[in-house]
Scaffold this motif. Structure first.
Motif, short mmCIF file in Angstrom:
data_model
loop_
_atom_site.label_atom_id
_atom_site.label_comp_id
_atom_site.label_asym_id
_atom_site.label_seq_id
_atom_site.Cartn_x
_atom_site.Cartn_y
_atom_site.Cartn_z
N UNK A 64 0.83 -1.20 0.00
CA UNK A 64 0.00 0.00 0.00
C UNK A 64 0.87 1.26 0.00
N UNK A 65 1.92 1.26 0.79
CA UNK A 65 2.84 2.39 0.83
C UNK A 65 3.52 2.64 -0.50
N UNK A 66 3.96 1.57 -1.15
CA UNK A 66 4.61 1.70 -2.46
C UNK A 66 3.61 2.23 -3.49
N UNK A 67 2.37 1.79 -3.40
CA UNK A 67 1.34 2.31 -4.29
C UNK A 67 1.18 3.83 -4.08
N UNK A 68 1.17 4.24 -2.83
CA UNK A 68 1.06 5.67 -2.52
C UNK A 68 2.26 6.45 -3.06
N UNK A 69 3.46 5.88 -2.93
CA UNK A 69 4.65 6.54 -3.49
C UNK A 69 4.53 6.67 -5.01
N UNK A 70 3.95 5.67 -5.64
CA UNK A 70 3.76 5.73 -7.10
C UNK A 70 2.83 6.88 -7.46
N UNK A 71 1.72 6.99 -6.76
CA UNK A 71 0.78 8.09 -7.00
C UNK A 71 1.48 9.43 -6.76
N UNK A 72 2.23 9.52 -5.67
CA UNK A 72 2.97 10.74 -5.36
C UNK A 72 3.94 11.09 -6.50
N UNK A 73 4.62 10.09 -7.04
CA UNK A 73 5.53 10.32 -8.16
C UNK A 73 4.81 10.91 -9.36
N UNK A 74 3.61 10.40 -9.64
CA UNK A 74 2.82 10.95 -10.74
C UNK A 74 2.39 12.38 -10.45
N UNK A 75 1.99 12.64 -9.20
CA UNK A 75 1.53 13.99 -8.85
C UNK A 75 2.64 15.02 -9.03
N UNK A 76 3.86 14.68 -8.61
CA UNK A 76 4.96 15.65 -8.73
C UNK A 76 5.73 15.51 -10.04
N UNK A 77 5.39 14.48 -10.83
CA UNK A 77 6.03 14.30 -12.13
C UNK A 77 7.48 13.88 -12.04
N UNK A 78 7.82 13.03 -11.08
CA UNK A 78 9.20 12.58 -10.88
C UNK A 78 9.37 11.17 -11.43
N UNK A 79 10.00 11.06 -12.60
CA UNK A 79 10.14 9.79 -13.29
C UNK A 79 10.89 8.73 -12.48
N UNK A 80 12.01 9.05 -11.81
CA UNK A 80 12.68 8.01 -11.01
C UNK A 80 11.77 7.44 -9.90
N UNK A 81 11.00 8.28 -9.26
CA UNK A 81 10.08 7.81 -8.21
C UNK A 81 8.99 6.94 -8.84
N UNK A 82 8.48 7.35 -9.97
CA UNK A 82 7.42 6.58 -10.65
C UNK A 82 7.93 5.21 -11.05
N UNK A 83 9.03 5.16 -11.77
CA UNK A 83 9.56 3.89 -12.29
C UNK A 83 9.93 2.95 -11.16
N UNK A 84 10.69 3.45 -10.19
CA UNK A 84 11.14 2.60 -9.08
C UNK A 84 9.95 2.02 -8.33
N UNK A 85 8.95 2.83 -8.08
CA UNK A 85 7.82 2.36 -7.29
C UNK A 85 6.86 1.48 -8.08
N UNK A 86 6.73 1.71 -9.36
CA UNK A 86 5.90 0.81 -10.17
C UNK A 86 6.53 -0.59 -10.17
N UNK A 87 7.84 -0.67 -10.38
CA UNK A 87 8.52 -1.97 -10.40
C UNK A 87 8.46 -2.61 -9.02
N UNK A 88 8.75 -1.85 -7.97
CA UNK A 88 8.69 -2.38 -6.61
C UNK A 88 7.27 -2.83 -6.28
N UNK A 89 6.28 -2.08 -6.71
CA UNK A 89 4.88 -2.46 -6.49
C UNK A 89 4.57 -3.81 -7.13
N UNK A 90 5.05 -4.02 -8.34
CA UNK A 90 4.82 -5.30 -9.02
C UNK A 90 5.46 -6.44 -8.23
N UNK A 91 6.71 -6.25 -7.78
CA UNK A 91 7.39 -7.28 -6.99
C UNK A 91 6.64 -7.54 -5.68
#
Length: 81
Positions: A42-69
């Motif tokens: 759930x936390x990683x999902x929230x970080x992914x959303x946060x990455x999209x909100x601020x438009x930070x590609x490293x946060x988005x990519x890292x958290x999408x992959x971590x979320x999948x794992x």
């Protein structure tokens, strides 16, 4: 500065790969806490959303992959309970 973030994100994301592969291979989740992985996923999902909100590609990519794992491990924990 962004390169440092990319390196950190890559290392922390890759750290979940061995556990994910081992869980898939062994189908043994007895040593994994359902509560911890539920909260973590759930936390990683929230970080992914946060990455999209601020438009930070490293946060988005890292958290999408971590979320999948993490989600893979969580689903297997529920399936092989």
């Amino acid at each position: 500065m962004e390169l440092f973030g990319v390196i950190a994100a890559t290392l922390t994301t890759i750290s979940f790969l061995p556990q994910t592969l081992k869980t898939i291979k062994d189908k043994d989740t007895s040593g994994i806490s359902l509560g911890m992985y539920s909260i973590f996923t759930t936390g990683v999902f929230c970080w992914t959303i946060y990455g999209f909100i601020i438009g930070d590609l490293p946060i988005i990519i890292a958290n999408v992959v971590t979320f999948i794992f993490a989600l893979t491990i969580l689903v297997m924990k529920l399936k092989y309970k």
